[in-house]
Scaffold this active site. Structure first.
Site, mmCIF file in Angstrom:
data_model
loop_
_atom_site.group_PDB
_atom_site.id
_atom_site.type_symbol
_atom_site.label_atom_id
_atom_site.label_comp_id
_atom_site.label_asym_id
_atom_site.label_seq_id
_atom_site.Cartn_x
_atom_site.Cartn_y
_atom_site.Cartn_z
ATOM 1 C CB CYS A 195 -1.457 7.072 1.219
ATOM 2 S SG CYS A 195 -2.449 6.121 2.276
ATOM 3 C CD GLU A 236 -1.732 2.243 1.692
ATOM 4 O OE1 GLU A 236 -1.443 3.209 0.772
ATOM 5 O OE2 GLU A 236 -2.080 2.642 2.863
#
Length: 472
Positions: A282, A248
């Protein structure tokens, strides 16, 4: 809590033992730049100790009844909830998240993630039959979890809760920037009745401790959250050993405003997601794509709204945004915005900064740029919004997809059904339509350079499972 404890130990086989490494990593308070503690980086010997402890514990945890695993995971959630104030105080000191909202933003999501895994695990871990063949869902094995500093406990929980529920054993390497929450989790897990060796913790940086962990022969699977650059390195090392990897990574998510929408609302909600955790998210909505004819209205709205995001001391109740977590991150953000101004980006709005000059503070800002400008392409990881005008919807979709990343996004439109059709054209792991909240059990992950694999909910548990067929 004025400073953190000096972490000179590893947690392996159910107990704390002295680390044998010699490298000392300092931990700083981003609010004033002061040193608040240190971490002893785990040596290759320490990594070996923790990895073998996880390997030895695997068979017993794998064979533990799913209901018993769920009960332990649920008790971990309760243990973290009981220490939520202590956890929040440590995260504020290490990361700079404003203290008044730190429990809500940083700790509660981690607690809920453990609760969710305990609830969903028994539903996911169900075998199936194909005539006389028994198809089993089995744990992938010993997992290395390597996590970042921006949401330190939540990112750990997103991996550890699912892996435990799947029946895996774990060696965690948390970020050396924000390590104390991982130490608390180790104590909580032990008190919750997790058998020795099922959950282990080593501290250190990526190039030394992290790479030793990834390449250790006892590790079957690597779950990583962090930068795209580090993810590429981890995938390369794991590939040499034919290990499974879940990544990720970064993002540069677009918030696409369609014609006819409430501009004030779209700007307000985009700024919330763009500046959350001082932009160190993010999935932050860091590109605002707007119709050219609405640019003047958007600019006026930004001038008013960005000013309502003061950056300051995270211990103060009035602070909306704290500092960024590290001096390097501050310098990176300031360098990228300076380069953008030099290349012609126009500063549309800037918020105030109040804080210790020695702290790692950067102002909240919004810039007008073109779709190929640096701020529209690079992950800044700070409170910086890039505004890009477009001429028609096809161009807007092309702009949204004009990114090496593909993690998140948003679409705003006067008609939700039509906005949904636009959202479906965006190549990204998730898209919010007209501000819809993200379901906590929905799978989270990205496309392209944002990585692969999914976390959270049932899909997050399945990430740590593989299949076995027994033919009778």
């Amino acid at each position: 809590m004025a400073e953190i404890a000096e972490l000179s130990r590893i947690f392996a086989g159910g107990r704390w033992t002295p680390a044998t490494g010699t490298d000392i990593l300092h931990v700083y308070n981003p609010a004033d730049g002061s040193r608040i503690g240190q971490v002893t980086a785990a040596s290759v010997h320490d990594v070996n100790h923790a990895s073998l402890a996880a390997s030895e514990a695997f068979a017993g945890w794998r064979d533990t009844a799913v209901s018993e695993r769920a009960a332990v995971v649920a008790r971990i959630a309760d243990g973290l909830a009981a220490r939520s104030e202590e956890l929040a105080e440590g995260i504020t000191l290490e990361v700079g998240t404003p203290r008044h909202g730190c429990v809500r933003m940083q700790v509660t999501p981690a607690v809920e993630t453990f609760k969710s895994a305990a609830r969903l695990g028994p539903e996911v871990l169900v075998d199936e039959q194909l005539d006389a063949t028994w198809i089993r869902k089995v744990p992938v094995g010993v997992v290395a979890c390597i996590t970042p500093w921006n949401y330190p406990l939540y990112q750990i929980a997103s991996k550890v809760a699912a892996a435990l529920m799947a029946g895996c054993t774990i060696v965690l390497k948390p970020s050396e920037v924000a390590p104390t929450n991982a130490a608390i989790l180790a104590d909580v897990a032990s008190a919750a009745g997790l058998p020795p060796g099922v959950f282990n913790v080593v501290f250190g940086n990526g190039p030394t401790t992290g790479e030793a962990l990834i390449s250790h022969p006892a590790i079957d699977f690597v779950s990583f959250t962090g930068s795209t650059r580090a993810g590429a390195r981890i995938a390369a090392i794991a590939g040499q050993h034919i290990k499974q990897v879940s990544l990720e990574l970064g993002g540069k998510s677009a918030s696409l405003v369609l014609p006819g929408v409430d501009v004030q609302l779209a700007v307000s909600k985009t700024l919330e997601k763009s500046f959350q955790n001082s932009g160190q998210t993010c999935a932050a909505l860091t590109r605002l794509l707007v119709p050219s004819e609405a640019l003047a209205q958007v600019s006026a709205s930004l001038k008013t709204q960005v000013a309502s995001f003061p950056v300051g001391d995270p211990s103060k109740a009035s602070t909306v945004l704290g500092p960024v977590a590290t001096a390097d991150q501050r310098d990176k953000v300031l360098s990228l915005t300076a380069a953008a101004r030099e290349s012609g980006a126009e500063l549309l709005a800037s918020g105030p900064v109040w804080g210790d000059p020695a702290g790692f503070y950067v102002p909240a800002e919004a810039y007008l740029t073109d779709a190929d400008g640096g701020l529209a392409r690079e992950e800044v990881f700070g409170p910086v919004l890039a505004v890009v005008p477009y001429s028609d919807i096809d161009e807007a979709v092309a702009m949204a997809n004009n990114s090496p990343y593909g993690l998140s996004g948003a679409v705003w439109g006067p008609d939700s059904a039509e906005a949904g059709k636009v959202a479906a054209r965006i190549r990204t792991g998730s898209v919010s339509i007209n501000g819809a909240a993200t379901h906590p059990d929905a799978p989270f992950g990205g496309f392209r350079m944002s990585g692969f694999g999914r976390e959270r909910g049932a899909h997050g548990i399945e990430e740590f499972l593989t299949t076995q067929s027994l033919h009778f």
